[in-house]
Design a protein around this motif. Sequence first.
Motif, PDB file in Angstrom:
ATOM      1  N   GLN A  97       8.093   6.948  36.591  1.00  0.00           N
ATOM      2  CA  GLN A  97       9.294   6.720  35.787  1.00  0.00           C
ATOM      3  C   GLN A  97      10.324   7.821  36.017  1.00  0.00           C
ATOM      4  O   GLN A  97      11.530   7.547  36.122  1.00  0.00           O
ATOM      5  CB  GLN A  97       8.912   6.640  34.309  1.00  0.00           C
ATOM      6  N   ASP A 100      11.991   7.151  39.371  1.00  0.00           N
ATOM      7  CA  ASP A 100      12.950   6.048  39.297  1.00  0.00           C
ATOM      8  C   ASP A 100      14.240   6.485  38.599  1.00  0.00           C
ATOM      9  O   ASP A 100      15.339   6.069  38.982  1.00  0.00           O
ATOM     10  CB  ASP A 100      12.326   4.862  38.566  1.00  0.00           C
ATOM     11  N   ASP A 101      14.121   7.340  37.596  1.00  0.00           N
ATOM     12  CA  ASP A 101      15.317   7.835  36.904  1.00  0.00           C
ATOM     13  C   ASP A 101      16.164   8.697  37.834  1.00  0.00           C
ATOM     14  O   ASP A 101      17.394   8.546  37.880  1.00  0.00           O
ATOM     15  CB  ASP A 101      14.913   8.652  35.674  1.00  0.00           C
ATOM     16  N   GLU A 104      18.125   6.667  40.546  1.00  0.00           N
ATOM     17  CA  GLU A 104      18.917   5.528  40.058  1.00  0.00           C
ATOM     18  C   GLU A 104      20.165   5.279  40.895  1.00  0.00           C
ATOM     19  O   GLU A 104      20.555   4.133  41.139  1.00  0.00           O
ATOM     20  CB  GLU A 104      19.302   5.746  38.599  1.00  0.00           C
ATOM     21  N   GLY A 109      16.744   4.951  47.432  1.00  0.00           N
ATOM     22  CA  GLY A 109      15.677   5.197  46.476  1.00  0.00           C
ATOM     23  C   GLY A 109      14.917   6.467  46.801  1.00  0.00           C
ATOM     24  O   GLY A 109      15.294   7.250  47.683  1.00  0.00           O
ATOM     25  N   GLY A 184       7.259   5.617  42.611  1.00  0.00           N
ATOM     26  CA  GLY A 184       8.688   5.435  42.762  1.00  0.00           C
ATOM     27  C   GLY A 184       9.014   4.095  43.390  1.00  0.00           C
ATOM     28  O   GLY A 184       8.172   3.182  43.428  1.00  0.00           O
ATOM     29  N   PHE A 185      10.255   3.950  43.840  1.00  0.00           N
ATOM     30  CA  PHE A 185      10.748   2.709  44.440  1.00  0.00           C
ATOM     31  C   PHE A 185      10.562   1.522  43.497  1.00  0.00           C
ATOM     32  O   PHE A 185      10.343   0.391  43.918  1.00  0.00           O
ATOM     33  CB  PHE A 185      10.067   2.435  45.790  1.00  0.00           C
ATOM     34  N   ARG A 186      10.631   1.794  42.187  1.00  0.00           N
ATOM     35  CA  ARG A 186      10.514   0.763  41.154  1.00  0.00           C
ATOM     36  C   ARG A 186       9.185   0.024  41.209  1.00  0.00           C
ATOM     37  O   ARG A 186       9.094  -1.135  40.781  1.00  0.00           O
ATOM     38  CB  ARG A 186      11.678  -0.246  41.265  1.00  0.00           C
ATOM     39  N   GLU A 187       8.152   0.690  41.698  1.00  0.00           N
ATOM     40  CA  GLU A 187       6.825   0.086  41.754  1.00  0.00           C
ATOM     41  C   GLU A 187       5.968   0.567  40.585  1.00  0.00           C
ATOM     42  O   GLU A 187       6.111   1.697  40.118  1.00  0.00           O
ATOM     43  CB  GLU A 187       6.113   0.453  43.059  1.00  0.00           C
TER      44      GLU A 187
END
Length: 278
Positions: A97, A100-101, A104, A109, A184-187
């Motif tokens: 998280q 990802d922040d 953004e 990414g 990361g990478f929204r995973e």
Amino acid sequence: MTRHGADEQRREFAIPGRPDEHVTLAWAAVTDVGRRRHANEDSLIVQPPVFAVADGMGGHAAGDRASAAAVDRLQELADRGVVDRSVVAEALTLAAQDIDDLAEHLPLGAGTTVTGAVLDITADDSAFVVFNVGDSRVYSFQGNDLAQITHDHSVVQELVDAGIISADDAEGHPESNVVTRALGFREIPRPDYWRVPIRAGLRLLLCSDGLTKELPADRLRLHLAARLSAIETAGALVDAALAAGGRDNVTVIVIDVLEAPDGAERSAYNEGTTGARG
């Protein structure tokens, strides 16, 4: 590059409920930017009960921050009395998280691999809880046998598993740097876990792929078999990777079990989490 913790030549850890027994460890970590990179995107932690290596991705600024986020969250577990698989999983989720922040507004990414070992000392079943996301690795060395504990989450490993290419061809494959899991990478993080029983004489090697892309397994085994101290061994492995080309950042952690009570004979096994291999 972020580092938490210092090298130790000898530290004792008490076994709960057994006042006369303990586990004694030594450990050391060495990292280098390599011959071709301008920044070191690897980060590490050697702060019991957590030992880990993270290899950042997304460009030097983003990669460095992503790997730092992983070890920063793991550092919050340092000096805790009980750290099990669920606690590690929570730390990795929070790290993802954070990554990802920070990514953004980054067009490519950011992410990081992370692999490590958590010291889990109990009266009946003392072990290292090994975890992995990506293609950084943990090896065990005992007697004269080297074994890769972790399983790479990468495109080439999937090709090897499917019998499409051989393991010898994997490192030279054009997609050898493509990982299939990361933080990361929204995973959603999908780590694998193993338990490695603590035995006197056991050595663990934790490393980023900057080591394994330069040195084959037989070279790793020779360095570990030399039985130099943890700091000498870690330094020699990094030096060997640089001499072989040093195409990437190189990070190595060596953990030695100097003393441990005799225990029931058990093999390292996979704990069967999501995506884990038995």
